[in-house]
Write an enzyme that holds these catalytic residues in place. Sequence first.
Site, PDB file in Angstrom:
ATOM      1  CG  ASP A 139      -2.935  -4.280   0.169  1.00 23.74           C
ATOM      2  OD1 ASP A 139      -3.282  -5.331   0.754  1.00 23.74           O
ATOM      3  OD2 ASP A 139      -3.137  -3.144   0.641  1.00 23.74           O
ATOM      4  N   GLY A 156      -8.208  -9.369   0.102  1.00 20.94           N
ATOM      5  CA  GLY A 156      -9.263  -9.544   1.104  1.00 20.94           C
ATOM      6  C   GLY A 156     -10.483  -8.704   0.751  1.00 20.94           C
ATOM      7  CG  HIS A 185      -5.445 -14.483   0.259  1.00 21.06           C
ATOM      8  ND1 HIS A 185      -4.934 -13.208   0.154  1.00 21.06           N
ATOM      9  CD2 HIS A 185      -5.896 -14.606   1.534  1.00 21.06           C
ATOM     10  CE1 HIS A 185      -5.066 -12.598   1.320  1.00 21.06           C
ATOM     11  NE2 HIS A 185      -5.647 -13.417   2.181  1.00 21.06           N
ATOM     12  CD  GLU A 213       5.777  -6.397   9.573  1.00 17.22           C
ATOM     13  OE1 GLU A 213       5.687  -6.554   8.334  1.00 17.22           O
ATOM     14  OE2 GLU A 213       6.878  -6.223  10.150  1.00 17.22           O
ATOM     15  CG  LEU A 217       9.822 -12.544 -15.393  1.00 21.35           C
ATOM     16  CD1 LEU A 217      10.019 -11.048 -15.651  1.00 21.35           C
ATOM     17  CD2 LEU A 217       8.318 -12.826 -15.237  1.00 21.35           C
ATOM     18  NE  ARG A 255      -0.723   0.602   5.096  1.00 18.40           N
ATOM     19  CZ  ARG A 255      -2.000   0.931   5.327  1.00 18.40           C
ATOM     20  NH1 ARG A 255      -2.329   2.188   5.547  1.00 18.40           N
ATOM     21  NH2 ARG A 255      -2.944   0.014   5.362  1.00 18.40           N
TER      22      ARG A 255
HETATM   23  C1  IPE Z   1       1.330  -5.703   2.481  1.00 15.41           C
HETATM   24  O1  IPE Z   1      -0.028  -5.710   2.588  1.00 15.41           O
HETATM   25  C2  IPE Z   1       1.853  -7.108   2.437  1.00 15.41           C
HETATM   26  C3  IPE Z   1       1.531  -7.880   1.245  1.00 15.41           C
HETATM   27  C4  IPE Z   1       0.891  -7.457   0.185  1.00 15.41           C
HETATM   28  C5  IPE Z   1       1.990  -9.232   1.247  1.00 15.41           C
HETATM   29  P1  IPE Z   1      -0.773  -5.582   4.000  1.00 15.41           P
HETATM   30  O2  IPE Z   1      -2.230  -5.663   3.728  1.00 15.41           O
HETATM   31  O3  IPE Z   1      -0.228  -6.583   4.957  1.00 15.41           O
HETATM   32  O4  IPE Z   1      -0.344  -4.123   4.484  1.00 15.41           O
HETATM   33  P2  IPE Z   1      -1.016  -3.146   5.538  1.00 15.41           P
HETATM   34  O5  IPE Z   1      -1.259  -3.956   6.786  1.00 15.41           O
HETATM   35  O6  IPE Z   1      -2.306  -2.668   4.950  1.00 15.41           O
HETATM   36  O7  IPE Z   1      -0.049  -2.030   5.711  1.00 15.41           O
HETATM   37  C1  IPE Z   2      -2.714  -8.800   0.132  1.00 17.83           C
HETATM   38  O1  IPE Z   2      -4.093  -8.682   0.237  1.00 17.83           O
HETATM   39  C2  IPE Z   2      -2.234 -10.206   0.330  1.00 17.83           C
HETATM   40  C3  IPE Z   2      -1.601 -10.458   1.636  1.00 17.83           C
HETATM   41  C4  IPE Z   2      -1.274  -9.540   2.492  1.00 17.83           C
HETATM   42  C5  IPE Z   2      -1.306 -11.830   1.979  1.00 17.83           C
HETATM   43  P1  IPE Z   2      -4.795  -8.410   1.619  1.00 17.83           P
HETATM   44  O2  IPE Z   2      -5.172  -9.722   2.234  1.00 17.83           O
HETATM   45  O3  IPE Z   2      -3.985  -7.537   2.490  1.00 17.83           O
HETATM   46  O4  IPE Z   2      -6.112  -7.662   1.151  1.00 17.83           O
HETATM   47  P2  IPE Z   2      -6.826  -6.462   1.895  1.00 17.83           P
HETATM   48  O5  IPE Z   2      -5.842  -5.346   2.036  1.00 17.83           O
HETATM   49  O6  IPE Z   2      -7.299  -6.980   3.214  1.00 17.83           O
HETATM   50  O7  IPE Z   2      -7.961  -6.106   0.983  1.00 17.83           O
HETATM   51 MG    MG Z   3      -3.905  -5.504   2.703  1.00 15.00          MG
END
Ligand code: IPE
Ligand code: IPE
Ligand code: MG
Length: 240
Positions: free
Chosen positions: A17, A20, A34, A64, A128, A184
């Site tokens: 995570d 973004g 990404h 989701e 792996l 979480r």
């Molecule tokens: C969890 O991250 C899913 C992935 C890393 C692929 P999210 O960014 O979707 O989770 P929330 O929405 O913050 O819980």
């Molecule tokens: C995790 O990074 C990758 C995916 C969920 C696809 P995020 O895109 O959720 O990054 P943040 O949480 O918005 O920074």
């Molecule tokens: Mg995220």
Amino acid sequence: MSSSSSVVPHHIAIVMDGNGRWATRRLLPRLAGHRQGVESLRRCARACAERGVGVLTVFAFSSENWNRPADEVSGLMDLLAKALAREVPQLHKDGVQLHFVGDTASLSEKVREGLHQAEAVTAGNTRLILNVCFNYGGRWDIAQAAAQLAARGEAITELSLDRAMALSFVADPDLLIRTGGEMRISNFLLWQCAYSELYFSDRLWPEFDEAALDEAIAAYAARERRFGKTSAQVQKSSRV
Ligand code: IPE
Ligand code: IPE
Ligand code: MG
């Protein structure tokens, strides 16, 4: 404690995570984050193999995540297809066995074909196991496992459900890492993480490097896994 710091988890699972936020902080489009996330995954997979980790399972796209803006979703699908074409030859050379875990039936024909090919090419590798969870949700997994058993008329038990889960071909994760600072699970491996050690890192996924991985592994090595027993019982049984 003598040897505990040399304990490397057999199976590491990661919620990757923070892509973004990494991009937004640099005034870049989220997709640039990404893309950087793919680089980070390549580095992490290599580091895991070098450290003797047997299985790495990563969360790349959740059930989701379809609710994100359409251009981000299509950008992520595109990135998956391109990353496969670019990364698979090297992963294959590095001895990585790739698996895609999740509801892949609802992905586009082009993406599915790419996933299938990558799995077929790398099937014989043993250095792996890399499981990429894509269109995956822990609730989806439990429900699809129960549906399989119902369709076969089998009794629902812990063992039969476990065997019908999407990751039944590997042991449960020993260590679950989440980067990006949130504490979480976000519908990741709900069933399989019953006894995983949890580790949360404030680093954003593109910044999660070898040193950060080593910190997570060191934190894991210092934990006492009791699986419901007492500390005294665990210490007695681990004595040589
Ligand atoms: C969890 O991250 C899913 C992935 C890393 C692929 P999210 O960014 O979707 O989770 P929330 O929405 O913050 O819980
Ligand atoms: C995790 O990074 C990758 C995916 C969920 C696809 P995020 O895109 O959720 O990054 P943040 O949480 O918005 O920074
Ligand atoms: Mg995220």
